[in-house]
Enzyme design. Structure first.
Site, PDB file in Angstrom:
ATOM      1  N   GLY A 229       0.827  -1.207   0.000  1.00 38.44           N
ATOM      2  CA  GLY A 229       0.000   0.000   0.000  1.00 38.44           C
ATOM      3  C   GLY A 229       0.853   1.244   0.000  1.00 38.44           C
ATOM      4  O   GLY A 229       2.055   1.183  -0.256  1.00 38.44           O
ATOM      5  N   ASN A 230       0.216   2.374   0.247  1.00 39.43           N
ATOM      6  CA  ASN A 230       0.971   3.619   0.329  1.00 39.43           C
ATOM      7  C   ASN A 230       0.335   4.525   1.389  1.00 39.43           C
ATOM      8  O   ASN A 230      -0.685   4.186   1.971  1.00 39.43           O
ATOM      9  CB  ASN A 230       1.049   4.306  -1.040  1.00 39.43           C
ATOM     10  CG  ASN A 230      -0.326   4.660  -1.555  1.00 39.43           C
ATOM     11  OD1 ASN A 230      -1.005   5.514  -1.015  1.00 39.43           O
ATOM     12  ND2 ASN A 230      -0.764   3.965  -2.609  1.00 39.43           N
TER      13      ASN A 230
END
Ligand code: CTP
Length: 400
Positions: A208-209
């Site tokens: 993810g980020n």
């Protein structure tokens, strides 16, 4: 400086309890709040609660404190009147100018912006009588927030929920700061993507980020305030739905692509504020990946995700559709931004410099908006709403 004076009108619906949270936000952020409940609102939340939370007396009838002429003064002196929840009955009274209690009197004497946050059952909201009353109020300049979709009283679900108090508060804050917005996006459909995609490795892990989604939500909120129909494609944000916005939750880049293509079909503008993973794991393990004693982990092989922004820029769903991208850069911000704008083929690219206090998760942002026409619009450091307003100014100019 005098505190802004807000009248919080509360009409008789179960959502009255949520107005306590709105009241708390208003008082804690430095507003002088006078609560004016209707008599039926007091069946749900008592006068003692409103009085204690606002620090002001509470009355429902014009007969209380007659020597102070409250039915005239309260409305005259207000900087903003917000009615939350606004029942079908309250909207009808307001639309027809009835004045049989303190709140309806206040609505007639107020010369400041008025915000209604309706809450009722779906059938009541959709009834032509209510819809005509809402149209009348809007035509006269009142802001009537679209109700949210979701759980209603009892087992029913549908459109008619009171928007989240935090979002009603945002509408109030904006109106107090900037006045009633020009509906320059009325009749337009805009699509905004927000948050960050998650690319699963197995049922419990993902790549993810750090995108919070706040900039995308600010874009959605401000577009709705300017009259647009807004579809917000929300990738893993966990934020409350902005008032009056259709929210579509998505998970991965591939899901986001599908949602964007579907929503963009009839959209006047698409703003890709989401942080889309450029890569995803090639393989998905249907069972949790376990560590094995004495063995190194298997390497994770990544494959490219589709570039949604480039795709929708190259094949516009409608002629004249405006496409906006975002880019976070650390070095050679403007040169890299220009090159990216050309590579992606969008009309506008919002270029952020990634740094401390800026961009990820923060409330503020600073950016330059580059235009395919060579324009360059700097947006100084400030709330994400300011950047959002600038983006819509530039989009509206291209649409007209
Ligand atoms: N974007 C997209 N689809 C992707 C990747 C990004 O639509 N697969 C969009 C984002 O929503 C954003 C813009 O493209 O509007 C960001 O571009 P991107 O090339 O991903 O930016 P960076 O990751 O900063 O690019 P680079 O790695 O080239 O610096």
């Amino acid at each position: 400086m005098d505190k802004p004076k807000v009248v919080l009108g509360v009409s008789g619906g179960i959502a009255a309890y949520k107005a306590c949270e709105l009241l708390r936000r208003l008082t804690e952020s430095g507003h002088e709040v006078r609560v004016v409940p209707t008599a039926s609102a007091l069946h749900f939340v008592g006068a003692a609660t409103w009085s204690a939370l606002s620090g002001n007396p509470v009355s429902t009838e014009v007969w209380d404190d007659v020597h102070e002429v409250p039915h005239v003064r309260i409305g005259q002196h207000a900087d903003l009147v917000v009615v939350a929840p606004a029942t079908a009955d309250m909207l009808a009274k307001a639309a027809h100018g009835l004045a049989d209690d303190l709140l309806t009197n206040t609505l007639l004497t107020a010369r400041c912006p008025v915000v209604f946050a309706p809450a009722m059952h779906t059938e009541m909201w959709e009834h032509p009588a209510t819809q005509e009353n809402v149209a009348t109020l809007r035509r006269r300049g009142a802001i009537v927030i679209e109700p949210a979709v979701g759980r209603l009283t009892g087992v029913d679900t549908g459109k008619g929920r009171l928007p989240e108090p935090s979002e009603i508060f945002e509408v109030c804050r904006r109106v107090l700061a900037r006045g009633v917005p020009e509906p320059d996006l009325a009749g337009r459909h805009v699509v905004v993507s927000a948050g960050g995609t998650r690319e699963p490795l197995d049922p419990v892990r993902f790549l993810g980020n750090r995108s919070s989604g706040k900039q995308g939500y600010a874009l959605a909120r401000t577009a709705a305030a300017r009259g647009a129909r807004v579809t917000l494609l929300a990738a893993n944000t966990g934020l409350p739905d902005p008032a009056g916005v259709d929210v579509v939750p998505v998970g991965t880049a591939v899901q986001l692509r599908e949602a964007v293509l579907k929503a963009a079909a009839d959209a006047d503008a698409v703003v890709m504020a989401a942080a889309v993973a450029d890569f995803r794991p090639r393989d998905y393990a249907t069972g949790k990946i376990k560590k094995k004693d004495g063995q190194d982990p298997e390497p994770v092989v990544l494959v490219r995700n589709p570039d949604i922004l480039a795709e929708i820029s190259a094949e516009r769903a409608r002629p004249g559709q405006v496409v906006v991208g975002f880019a976070a850069e650390t070095d050679d911000v403007l040169a890299n931004g220009r090159a990216k704008l050309e590579r992606k083929g969008c009309d506008l690219l919002v270029v952020n410099e990634v740094g401390e206090r800026k961009t990820f998760g923060s409330e503020e942002n600073e950016a330059v908006v580059l235009g395919a026409d060579g324009s360059e619009t700097p947006v100084p450091y400030g709330p994400k709403e300011f950047l959002a307003e600038t983006v819509w100014d530039l989009v509206a100019a291209r649409l007209s």
